[in-house]
Enzyme design. Sequence first.
Site: not given
Lengths: 483, 96, 498
Positions: C77, C157, C181
């Site tokens: 990420k 996210s 997320s």
Amino acid sequence: MSYTIEGNTGTWEIVVGLEVHAQVISKSKLFSGASTLFGGEPNSHVSLIDAGFPGMLPVINQACVEQAVRTGLGLKARINLESRFDRKNYFYADLPTGYQISQFEHPIIGTGVVQIELSDGSTRDIGITRLHLEQDAGKLMHDQDPKRSFVDLNRAGVALMEIVSEPDIRSPEEAGAYVRKLRQILRYLGTCDGNMEEGSMRADVNVSVRKSASEPFRTRCEIKNVNSIRFVMQAIEIEAARQIEIWESGGEVDQETRLFDPHKGETRSLRSKEDAHDYRYFPDPDLLPLVVEQAWVDELERGLPELPDDKRDRFIKQYGIPRYDASVLVAEQAIADYYEEVAKGRDARLAANWVTGDLFGALNRTGRSIQDSPISAQALGGMLDLMADKTINGKIAKEVFEDMLETGDSAADIVERKGLKQVTDTGAIDAAVADVLARNADKVEEYRGGKDRLFGFFVGQVMKAMAGKANPAIVNEALKKVL
Amino acid sequence: MSLDLATTRRIAKLARIGLDDQEIEAVRAQLGGILGWIEILDEVDVEGVPPMIGTSTNAALLPREDAVTDGDCQDKVLSNAPDREGPFFTVPKVVE
Amino acid sequence: MLTDLTIAQAAEGLRKKEFSAVELTKAHTDAVEALNGRVNAYITVTPDKALEAAKKADSTLSAGEAPALTGIPLGIKDLFCTNGVRTTAASKIIGNFVPPYESTVTAKLLENGAIFLGKTNLDEFAMGSGNLTSAFGSVENPWHRKDDASVLVPGGSSGGSAAAVAAHMAMGATGTDTGGSIRQPAAYCGIVGLKPTYGRCSRWGTIAFASSLDQAGPMTRTVEDAAIMLTAMAGHDPKDSTCADVAVPDYRAACGRSLKGLRVGIPQEYDSPLMATEKGNDILAAWKKGAKILEEAGCEIIDVFLPHTRYALATYYIIAPAECSSNLARYDGVRFGKRAEGATSLDDLYEKTRHNGFGEEVRRRILMGTYVLSAGYYDAYYLKAQKVRTLIQRDFTQAFQKVDVLLTPTAPTAAFARDEKPEDPVQMYLNDIFTVPASMAGQPAMSVPVALDDKGLPLGLQLIGKHFDEETIIAVGSALEKAAGFTARPDLRAGVSA
Ligand SMILES: [Mg+2]
Ligand SMILES: [Zn+2]
């Protein structure tokens, strides 16, 4: 000793509280492993934590916690076994993260007290509200470029102790005495070097005025970052006068932050109320509560050095010296240590006189500190020993002292080299007495006629004849016998 | 709770997020909506409840030893600077 | 196909020399090259670095004694700082930022032999539930509704990570979870997402959103793979004061553990108006199916009550913005990142830089957080929220006196279409309604795919555990996964479509 200011409408009293920022003595910063050394290439004593890089996190420095607790103990203050760190949010170019980590609601140290001594010999207790740990900011430079300011983060993140006093101070003199005393305590503890020129100690001064002690406090102004004791005293005087003038002309003093300009001798507004900060304090979620054990605090307390007030009282008792001398001798740990070494096993009062008199005079003259005194405590003690065993008298001692200052030789060597050994041979002294009296037959007549004052003259003449080396007691005795 | 424009402006200023008048109005309306929704918390009686401090249940602050273990990395510190002058970061001139 | 393997299978194949790390990595870099133009799961790809690392992995493997993740290609990420590789948080404001340091979690993965394919897309600064706020464009969910070409969101996210894993553009990926997320995009993309206990993984070097909530965790196609990754990612870090000094077990050993006598709580408050609709019926059905599976595996199913659940979301939308408003103050255009041109004063520099650099949602949350912390409002909002948070945590503590693990839906709906994005931010926030409570209390939680809805979209169930008891959720999750037999794969994936 009350300090007041006469205005047009009457007498005013001033009310002062101080927030002193003292840089903690530690090797590394409060929340990072970067060095705290003063100076150094710009942005070199900086870790990515200090520079607020993404994802960087603070880790508390054990030594800084210890220093804060030791300082709290030295201020006879409450130690809070649980304290917290909060973020104080504001934007400025010297503040990389956009917040300062400080302690807002739960400081590590609570209320305490500092006793100050004033010039008339009186003492006063000034209350300590709190002491908390926080980060220092970086430094901006404005003079190198016409359009830009430069940012150096070497100091960003260095640990500070903010020591907040109660509004107990009532005169510039008291403010000066308070800062001096605070600095003295911190230096004894070794928690701050108290070096105001390098900025390791600086004060925010809160000033207000009022008509009488029974009147409630009026609006105060905070004068930021005053960096010498003299300026603290001046700033208070000037700011108080400014406020009195406003009140007396029917105006209203605005609560604001001001700046002291020593060159212009004025304070001026730094920030008005309209753009006042809203710091949005909240507990720093990167840091958990700071918990210390009572047993550890007790251990630190046992390890504290003797503090100036205790030392002064002991000196008075142990050495039988006047309070004033004792206060002077404990001003710095190093002076007190020096004195005690000189006084040990000797005439302590005489030692005090030499240290506070001739030695301080010499250090002042040469701009040296006790640490680099050209005459060591042992050397001065050696000289006092020569006086004690009557090898030299007081007058010769002065000469020996000056020689020691210059050459660094021992008193014994100087006496030997210069042949200053005191004459105690009564035969030689009797001969000198006889010679002086013979040469001054007229004065002898006058003395015997009742002019007692002339005795000193004879003593002087005999000493002169013996190049100052005669034992004054034996000279006195010999003269009395003959006269 | 509705939010007025002056407060919204003050907040934008505090946060140093420059917003033009149109944006201010939009933000005011949106924040006002969220604040209205948050009013559900009025139902909760928190009398005597301590605020939560630290999410971990079994963690205490572990201090580190006082040693110089970091810093002396000027090149890294300055490596991403959008504008610099020698060893310094720069900002538009600040008048003090 | 090599890209179809799980991490566990690939690790075995590498050791048996059925294929090399270079071959495995190449298969994945090819898949990324083929698919990323459409899926947009990666912001930055590093195929050369990956292949270089794969060569090293092969020699480590030949030498024997290779750590568990040696040669396994992962997506990272783009919130984890990676040394020398651009790290953007999907924001313009640090769109050019190259960290000179490696986050603790990614450093641990590298030490464990993992290979990084690149940096995966996310909502800007991890603020969002749909991957719609990235400055580098949104991510397409590899799944599509039956007979409907609409582009669906991957959730957020960590939507880039979820999409990459679902589309076989990585064997696993790191995510971060602040209010859901990891779990919500995992559910939307039909994969496993595990948010560990707060304090289980170090936050050092991970770009902060809300410090008291942020946790890193693995996103994988199986529970076992999540266990393998978590074992490598977790552990004490003296650089993060909130990271707990608790020993890390071999989580993989918990897979397949017997569930006999385990008490599973069904929180009665976990329903949502959205689930009463036709859309939500499938979720209710999946939840029931999950409970039945566990009952059949020997668990005792117990109703529990978490009465403050309904306040969790509002609490979250005070605390997370408050912390973010402070955490994001450092993005000011002075020491790193993109500085606005033509500023005339320091404040002007700040305002222009932050206005231009942050997207709308990030600005909104910063402003919200600034407001709730500001003078006169702190007590009413922030302090109150932290007190409610205490009550939420107490709910969990009490429930966990009666049960060992909780079973809930992960999200109230399956993935929604990009153009169905609600205008009202509050409606958007409702996606996190089931994931936020565990975040507020710091509990570990995992989403496991269990079924498809009637449109053919994956649905996930959430398991919530006691603090530092990831093992139980892994044990239960692996049983659930096995019994549910979820084998569906998205139509958009490596080797199938481009
Ligand atoms: Mg202050
Ligand atoms: Zn301060």
